[in-house]
Design an enzyme around this catalytic site. Structure first.
Site, PDB file in Angstrom:
ATOM      1  N   CYS A 158       0.795  -1.230   0.000  1.00  0.00           N
ATOM      2  CA  CYS A 158       0.000   0.000   0.000  1.00  0.00           C
ATOM      3  C   CYS A 158       0.827   1.280   0.000  1.00  0.00           C
ATOM      4  O   CYS A 158       0.270   2.372  -0.062  1.00  0.00           O
ATOM      5  CB  CYS A 158      -0.969  -0.023   1.168  1.00  0.00           C
ATOM      6  SG  CYS A 158      -1.958  -1.523   1.141  1.00  0.00           S
ATOM      7  N   HIS A 283      -3.235   8.284   5.637  1.00  0.00           N
ATOM      8  CA  HIS A 283      -3.433   6.944   5.063  1.00  0.00           C
ATOM      9  C   HIS A 283      -4.846   6.489   5.433  1.00  0.00           C
ATOM     10  O   HIS A 283      -5.576   6.009   4.577  1.00  0.00           O
ATOM     11  CB  HIS A 283      -2.360   5.991   5.577  1.00  0.00           C
ATOM     12  CG  HIS A 283      -2.378   4.667   4.904  1.00  0.00           C
ATOM     13  ND1 HIS A 283      -2.340   4.533   3.529  1.00  0.00           N
ATOM     14  CD2 HIS A 283      -2.455   3.404   5.391  1.00  0.00           C
ATOM     15  CE1 HIS A 283      -2.391   3.251   3.213  1.00  0.00           C
ATOM     16  NE2 HIS A 283      -2.455   2.544   4.317  1.00  0.00           N
ATOM     17  N   HIS A 317      -9.944   1.923  -0.417  1.00  0.00           N
ATOM     18  CA  HIS A 317      -8.493   1.796  -0.335  1.00  0.00           C
ATOM     19  C   HIS A 317      -7.975   1.198  -1.647  1.00  0.00           C
ATOM     20  O   HIS A 317      -8.164   0.015  -1.909  1.00  0.00           O
ATOM     21  CB  HIS A 317      -8.109   0.927   0.857  1.00  0.00           C
ATOM     22  CG  HIS A 317      -6.630   0.898   1.137  1.00  0.00           C
ATOM     23  ND1 HIS A 317      -5.709   1.567   0.354  1.00  0.00           N
ATOM     24  CD2 HIS A 317      -5.923   0.291   2.125  1.00  0.00           C
ATOM     25  CE1 HIS A 317      -4.503   1.357   0.842  1.00  0.00           C
ATOM     26  NE2 HIS A 317      -4.601   0.590   1.914  1.00  0.00           N
TER      27      HIS A 317
END
Lengths: 388, 269
Positions: A158, A283, A317
């Site tokens: 990620c 994030h 996400h």
């Protein structure tokens, strides 16, 4: 270094204006999951299938959802024309390509495995495709843009899309290239939906970053691209901070040491102080642990006036694309003097300091930071600043 | 095309493992022709950098990459926790990819959470930093058939730009199951290098590095008998460099990074 062009395609919109409109309106792109044969009860940030058009015949061997998504983004905001101009300006041998991804085109491999022959082989008609390597999308984009410098795929889960900027900047600083197409591309696939589900990290509801009742992530997909150049007009790229947690493959360091180190390094490399930062794109995945750790780090490191938010409630996400997508969102905040809030959430976790905001706000953004933290304890923070 | 500026680097530590090149000390002699290659494949090394309870559970790429990384750091006499690192693999862990896609095709809900988090391309780099307690940045990258040259370039750029050495590891394993026809890789090959300044007194080789148009010069090839030892592995393009390190002396290596661009390494005498 300057970001002379940028674009993105994600659940919150195709192209910068559509994404900005969604951010200002507080209009989420999340939808109930319909992906795959037996969809899990969750929400996803999907780009409409109808927008994912077939690739042109000369690039047909790259045919897969991930590359269609990359192709969709490359056509937004005049991005391909900007790259063409850079290619003419610098020469094709001086324009690098650095793409972040987590799973790349693995969706194509999943599909091929559902069609195995009686001998458990991939059927002949699928064997010729150039989609079975994680570099598929990097190779595809280098071909599509006709670039002849380094083409590399960064795959650090990620943090990939953010680290792509750090890699590209190193290539430019070292004189390997004069410009670089930088970005992240990741598309929905069963690996990530069922994989995150197996880790009990997927939320059955629209994700609620930093909410006291948050219960997991929504998977998303995106392609986000930027053109980084040593010279030119545009948002300034001030630097990156990169670190490792040295703690666990799929859980953040409980004290957020790696995240704090990445942010501190980013500030140091940009030559600024935390008090200079007007906006932080967090994030903020809405996983219990990530948000707790990140909220505490932000509360400790930044002034109360700094506006921090997670935009995962709009986009889901997007994994390896998230860092690049959120870099583009961070640049939109700078360009349009609008700092997004955090949608779907209504009661902030007490871990959050005054920095984390539920509501968007208009106001000048001179300097902004974007955080991306990933599996394998890989952290990256980017710093951008308004053009003078 | 415009020539980029050149860099100088020193190689401080070397590691290599493949079933027919089992460990750098033997590989050196085999690559030089001083010793015959083993006739049977050597057993995979145990990744001693991992805690004992994790050694058996480690995936193949994790085990191979971590062991190569450990040995390169030891050879360079560098603290592993002090080095930023660059890991490269064309395919990542093909055994796990085969498992993931096979399981998803049958019953997605049976997916193992451990296998899933081990499936990420950066699993070897992640486990390495956890094992040695390094909070230094790492990266994990791929670039198709040019993955070795591009991994090396990133390590060179970092080693040159920074004041400290950089660890790089490059590895690929053999394809499993249905992947054999679409992601062809055979055998297992793991390499690692510690790159530092050319002025380092620990350097065992010193190179000038530049980029040039690949159309000018053909790619370097290892000797056919050596090529045969790693034939078909997705990281086999690393072999000319390790053959040059084994032989010592002066050399000029041309490693393509795409059809139009090569990395050129020349010994600094």
């Amino acid at each position: 270094m300057r970001v002379t062009a940028a674009t993105a395609a994600c659940a919150a919109g195709l192209g910068k204006q559509a994404i900005l409109d969604s951010l200002v309106a507080g209009q989420s792109g999340l939808r109930p999951n319909h992906f795959g044969r037996d969809p899990l009860p969750t929400w996803i940030g999907a780009v409409p299938d109808a927008a994912l058009l077939p690739l042109p015949p000369q690039l047909a061997s790259y045919e897969c959802r991930n590359n269609r998504l990359a192709w969709l983004a490359h056509a937004q905001d005049g991005f391909s024309a900007s790259v063409r101009a850079a290619r003419e300006r610098h020469g094709p041998g001086r324009v690098a390509l650095v793409i972040g991804t987590s799973t790349s085109s693995i969706g194509a491999t999943e599909e091929a495995y559902r069609e195995l022959t009686a001998e458990r082989a991939i059927p002949a008609h699928l064997r010729g495709l150039a989609v079975y390597s994680p570099h598929s999308t990097g190779e595809f984009l280098a071909r599509a843009f006709d670039l002849e410098n380094v083409a590399v795929t960064i795959a650090t889960a990620c943090s990939s899309g953010a680290k792509a900027f750090a890699h590209a900047a190193r290539l430019l600083e070292a004189g390997i290239a004069d410009a670089a197409v930088v970005g992240g591309v990741d598309s929905l696939c069963e690996s990530v939906l069922f994989g995150f589900n197996s880790l009990a990290l997927v939320s059955p509801d629209p994700c609620r970053p930093f909410d006291i009742t948050r219960c997991g992530i929504n998977l998303g997909e995106a392609a986000a691209l930027a053109l980084l150049e040593t010279q030119g007009e545009g948002i300034r790229y001030l630097g990156a901070g990169e670190s490792s947690d040295a703690h666990h493959m799929s859980a953040p360091h409980p004290g957020g040491l790696g995240a704090r180190l990445a942010m501190a390094q980013a500030l140091a490399n940009a030559g600024i102080h935390a008090s200079d930062v007007d906006y932080v794109n967090l994030h903020g995945t809405a996983s219990a642990k990530n948000d707790a750790v990140e909220a505490a780090a932000i509360a400790d490191m930044f002034d109360a006036e700094t506006h921090a938010s997670s935009t995962k409630g709009w986009t889901g996400h997007a994994l390896g694309a998230a860092g690049a997508l959120e870099a583009v969102i961070t640049m939109l905040a700078i360009e349009h003097s609008f700092m997004p809030g955090t949608i779907n959430s209504d009661t902030l976790d007490p871990d959050c300091g005054p920095q984390v905001r539920l509501h968007g706000a208009h106001g000048r953004v001179g300097i902004a930071l974007s955080n991306s933290f990933g599996f394998g304890g890989s952290n990256c923070s980017l710093v951008f600043a308004a053009a003078e | 095309m415009t020539e980029s500026r050149s860099f100088t680097i020193g190689i401080e530590g070397v590691a290599l493992w493949s079933p027919f090149l089992p460990g750098w000390e033997r590989a050196r002699r085999i690559l030089r022709g001083d010793e015959p290659a083993p006739t049977a494949p050597a057993p995979r090394p145990v990744p001693q950098a991992l805690p004992p309870n994790e050694r058996r559970r480690a995936s193949e790429t994790v085990a191979l990459a971590i062991d190569a990384a450990r040995l390169a750091c030891a050879a360079a006499d560098r603290d592993p926790a002090s080095l930023p690192c660059v890991f490269g693999s064309m395919y990542g862990d093909l055994a796990i990819t085969d498992y993931l896609c096979s399981t998803l095709a049958v019953d997605p809900k049976l997916l193992s959470p451990t296998k899933f988090h081990n499936s990420v391309h950066n699993a070897p780099a992640g486990y390495w930093t956890i094992a040695v307690g390094s909070m230094r940045p790492y990266t994990s990258l791929c670039a198709g058939e040019q993955s070795f040259a591009v991994t090396l370039l990133e390590a060179i750029v970092q080693a040159h730009g920074g004041a400290e050495p950089v660890l790089m590891a490059a590895y690929d394993i053999d394809a499993r199951g249905a992947l054999v026809s679409v992601a062809p890789s055979r055998l297992q090959l793991a390499t690692a290098l510690v790159l530092g300044a050319a002025s380092s007194d620990r350097a065992i080789a010193r190179w000038r590095v530049s980029l040039q148009s690949a159309r000018r010069e053909a790619a370097s090839r290892a000797q056919p008998r050596n090529e045969a030892l790693v034939a078909g592995n997705a990281m086999a393009s690393c072999l000319p460099l390790f053959e040059a390190l084994a032989q010592g002396g002066t050399c000029r290596l041309v490693l393509p990074m795409n059809p139009a661009l090569s990395l050129v390494l020349e010994t600094i005498s």
